[in-house]
Each structure stands twice: as C-alpha cells, then as structure tokens.
Design a protein around this motif. Structure first.
Motif, mmCIF file in Angstrom:
data_model
loop_
_atom_site.group_PDB
_atom_site.id
_atom_site.type_symbol
_atom_site.label_atom_id
_atom_site.label_comp_id
_atom_site.label_asym_id
_atom_site.label_seq_id
_atom_site.Cartn_x
_atom_site.Cartn_y
_atom_site.Cartn_z
ATOM 1 N N VAL A 1 2.317 -3.443 8.949
ATOM 2 C CA VAL A 1 1.601 -4.207 9.966
ATOM 3 C C VAL A 1 0.101 -4.173 9.714
ATOM 4 O O VAL A 1 -0.609 -5.149 9.967
ATOM 5 C CB VAL A 1 1.931 -3.666 11.375
ATOM 6 C CG1 VAL A 1 1.116 -4.392 12.437
ATOM 7 C CG2 VAL A 1 3.412 -3.826 11.670
ATOM 8 N N ILE A 2 -0.385 -3.037 9.212
ATOM 9 C CA ILE A 2 -1.819 -2.936 8.899
ATOM 10 C C ILE A 2 -2.189 -3.950 7.826
ATOM 11 O O ILE A 2 -3.278 -4.546 7.859
ATOM 12 C CB ILE A 2 -2.166 -1.506 8.450
ATOM 13 C CG1 ILE A 2 -1.990 -0.538 9.619
ATOM 14 C CG2 ILE A 2 -3.595 -1.433 7.919
ATOM 15 C CD1 ILE A 2 -2.222 0.908 9.252
ATOM 16 N N GLY A 3 -1.274 -4.185 6.875
ATOM 17 C CA GLY A 3 -1.532 -5.161 5.814
ATOM 18 C C GLY A 3 -1.794 -6.558 6.360
ATOM 19 O O GLY A 3 -2.841 -7.155 6.045
ATOM 20 N N PRO A 4 -0.892 -7.121 7.191
ATOM 21 C CA PRO A 4 -1.182 -8.439 7.775
ATOM 22 C C PRO A 4 -2.439 -8.456 8.637
ATOM 23 O O PRO A 4 -3.145 -9.467 8.679
ATOM 24 C CB PRO A 4 0.068 -8.719 8.625
ATOM 25 C CG PRO A 4 1.151 -7.955 7.963
ATOM 26 C CD PRO A 4 0.504 -6.713 7.440
ATOM 27 N N GLY B 1 -8.587 -16.075 -0.568
ATOM 28 C CA GLY B 1 -7.779 -14.959 -0.094
ATOM 29 C C GLY B 1 -6.601 -14.670 -1.002
ATOM 30 O O GLY B 1 -6.216 -13.502 -1.204
ATOM 31 N N ILE B 2 -6.006 -15.723 -1.577
ATOM 32 C CA ILE B 2 -4.875 -15.531 -2.493
ATOM 33 C C ILE B 2 -5.312 -14.767 -3.733
ATOM 34 O O ILE B 2 -4.620 -13.853 -4.200
ATOM 35 C CB ILE B 2 -4.265 -16.892 -2.871
ATOM 36 C CG1 ILE B 2 -3.667 -17.568 -1.628
ATOM 37 C CG2 ILE B 2 -3.206 -16.728 -3.952
ATOM 38 C CD1 ILE B 2 -3.086 -18.932 -1.889
ATOM 39 N N LEU C 1 -5.554 -7.144 -5.542
ATOM 40 C CA LEU C 1 -5.238 -5.898 -4.847
ATOM 41 C C LEU C 1 -3.778 -5.499 -5.051
ATOM 42 O O LEU C 1 -3.470 -4.303 -5.222
ATOM 43 C CB LEU C 1 -5.549 -6.040 -3.351
ATOM 44 C CG LEU C 1 -7.028 -6.205 -2.976
ATOM 45 C CD1 LEU C 1 -7.183 -6.403 -1.482
ATOM 46 C CD2 LEU C 1 -7.822 -4.989 -3.437
ATOM 47 N N ASN C 2 -2.874 -6.480 -5.040
ATOM 48 C CA ASN C 2 -1.455 -6.175 -5.288
ATOM 49 C C ASN C 2 -1.253 -5.586 -6.677
ATOM 50 O O ASN C 2 -0.440 -4.669 -6.870
ATOM 51 C CB ASN C 2 -0.609 -7.444 -5.141
ATOM 52 C CG ASN C 2 -0.309 -7.768 -3.698
ATOM 53 O OD1 ASN C 2 -0.302 -6.883 -2.850
ATOM 54 N ND2 ASN C 2 -0.072 -9.032 -3.414
ATOM 55 N N ALA D 1 0.118 -1.781 -7.304
ATOM 56 C CA ALA D 1 1.416 -1.643 -7.975
ATOM 57 C C ALA D 1 1.382 -0.611 -9.098
ATOM 58 O O ALA D 1 2.436 -0.093 -9.488
ATOM 59 C CB ALA D 1 1.864 -2.993 -8.534
ATOM 60 N N ILE D 2 0.200 -0.299 -9.617
ATOM 61 C CA ILE D 2 0.113 0.642 -10.744
ATOM 62 C C ILE D 2 0.687 2.015 -10.410
ATOM 63 O O ILE D 2 1.448 2.588 -11.205
ATOM 64 C CB ILE D 2 -1.349 0.741 -11.226
ATOM 65 C CG1 ILE D 2 -1.798 -0.616 -11.808
ATOM 66 C CG2 ILE D 2 -1.509 1.852 -12.262
ATOM 67 C CD1 ILE D 2 -3.250 -0.654 -12.233
ATOM 68 N N PRO D 3 0.381 2.622 -9.237
ATOM 69 C CA PRO D 3 0.951 3.955 -8.944
ATOM 70 C C PRO D 3 2.468 3.983 -8.889
ATOM 71 O O PRO D 3 3.067 5.048 -9.076
ATOM 72 C CB PRO D 3 0.334 4.298 -7.580
ATOM 73 C CG PRO D 3 -0.921 3.501 -7.509
ATOM 74 C CD PRO D 3 -0.610 2.235 -8.224
#
Length: 277
Positions: A58-61, A102-103, A109-110, A114-116
């Motif tokens: 939810v924090i993401g949206p 934004g995209i 950021l994605n 995703a690296i970790p």
C-alpha cells in the motif's frame, strides 16, 4: 504537427507490452513471497509478517500517487517545450501532464529493487529451529536435483485435477469473488475519482491525485499493520479471522452505502446540464 499527421500511431503497443512485462515480473512476488514467509516463519509471527508485506504494497501506490501528482504538474512535452511557450495551466481541460516520466522513474526503481532478490537463499532456517535443517537440505541436494524432471512432469499432470478441485471449492471461489469485488471498487475509485474531483470541485489533476493518495492509502496501511499485530497478540485462528473479516467488511459496506446521501449539486456545463442561452 507530427502527432496530428499520424493519428494511427502504434506507439501504444510499446506501453501495452511494457505493462505486460511489468505484470509478469510483479505477479510472482505476492504468491511466492507469502509462501516464502509461511514456510520459514513461526505460526504466531506469520500474520505480522504478512501484514508488513501488505502494508508495503500500500505504501508503494501511495508514493506512486505522490509521484503522479508531481508529474501531472509538468507539461507532457517537458524538455522539448519551454515554460514560456506554454499558454495553459494545469487546471485547463486541455492540459496533459508528463505521464511518461513516472513510468521511467518507476522502471528504474523496480530494476534497482529487483537486484537484492538474486541474493535470497532457496531455503531458510525456520524460526525457532537450529541449522540442522540447512545441513540436511545440503545433503539431499543431489537426489533432489535428480528428481527435478520427474517432479516437473508430475506437476504438469496434476495441474488440471488440482485446478478442478479449486474451482469446486466454495470457500476458495467465494474468496475470489470477494477479492474481485473489492478490487473493482478500488479500481473504479482510482479511475474516475480524479476526474470527478476536477469537474465537481475545480481541482487540478495533480491536486486530485494527491488528495486520493492522502485520504485513502495511509488508513489502509494502518489497517493492515494493526490487523497483523492484533492476530499476533491474540493468536487468532482461521475461523476467528474469517468472522472478524466478515463483520468488518459489512461495516465497510454500510459506511460506503451512506455515501449515496452525500450528493453535491450538479455543476453547470453549457450544452450538457444547461442550454447555451
């Protein structure tokens, strides 16, 4: 302009393919992440961990809506059109914000986030246990690798019977229907509420997006987190959790139903609600 000369542009296909790829990457996180937590967490701690996971979703949206609010204040052709050349403001119906910015930011950021995931171990020591499970899994690694192909074939053969059993499970199907209705209501609000705020209250697109994020998503975070703490503290079982969810959902429905009485006056729009004369 060039855009007007090519009304049949197929650039929208790139946006569609990008969303498909994004969905393929995001979909496994929830089912596999929940299984990952359930397998290696204590039973009493699992609800709290799941609450943290859902709170993060939810924090993401919420952050995304803040980013969208910022991008909506920028003109769509930012970088190629000077600020002095723009003759309209963000409250103008012809205004188009920098939706593409934004995209690009979210894609970057994605990629970084995703690296970790590459460094997560295949198995963890269950909470409260020693490292014996890890040593045992290392000893059995070779036999398991030899049986991978057989297990894959067996899984393919068992998929359809398993799917049929799920479709005939009334509890599972009821949960699916409830989830569809809840997401339909949420998606409807996200899709139409910004335009409603713009037309009814004269807000700009950026202000409308910001208000939706501020008034809706923080309380969802509080609800997810407090619900997980509540289940962890009182050790709520599955039946009790379903009962609580039913009554809370009923209360939510009644509160939303009361919104039908909060009707605003229709705005005067020439040619739509009033005549041109």
């Amino acid at each position: 302009t060039e855009c007007e000369q090519e009304p049949g542009s197929l650039l929208w296909i790139f946006v569609m393919v990008g969303n498909i790829v994004r969905g393929m990457g995001e979909t496994p996180i929830m089912p596999l992440g929940i299984s990952y937590l359930e397998d290696f967490a204590k039973t009493e701690n699992s609800p709290f961990y799941l609450a943290c996971l859902h709170t993060a979703t939810v924090i993401g949206p919420f952050l995304g809506l803040l980013l969208a609010s910022f991008c909506a204040e920028l003109f769509v052709d930012i970088g190629s059109v000077g600020a002095d050349e723009i003759t309209i403001t963000a409250t103008d119906a012809r205004w188009v914000g920098a939706w593409w910015l934004g995209i690009l930011i979210c894609a970057l950021l994605n990629l970084l986030v995703a690296i970790p995931f590459w460094f997560l171990p295949k198995s963890l020591v269950k909470e409260g246990e020693t490292n014996e499970a890890e040593e045992t899994s290392e000893k059995n690694a070779t036999p398991l690798q030899e049986n991978d192909k057989n297990e894959t074939k067996q899984t393919m053969y068992d998929f359809m019977p398993f799917l049929k059993a799920l479709l005939h499970n009334p509890v599972y199907m009821l949960f699916i229907c409830i989830t569809v209705l809840q997401f339909s209501a949420f998606d409807g609000m996200i899709s139409f509420m910004p335009k409603y705020l713009e037309q009814q209250f004269g807000k700009s697109a950026s202000d409308a997006i910001f208000l939706i994020g501020v008034y809706n998503l923080p309380v969802l975070c509080v609800g997810y987190f407090s619900g997980g703490l509540f289940m962890k503290k009182f050790k709520i079982n599955l039946y009790q959790a379903a009962t609580i969810a039913f009554w809370v959902s009923l209360l939510e429905y009644l509160l939303y139903f009361a919104a039908y009485w909060t009707v605003c006056d229709t705005s005067s729009v020439a040619g739509l609600t009033v005549s041109y004369q």
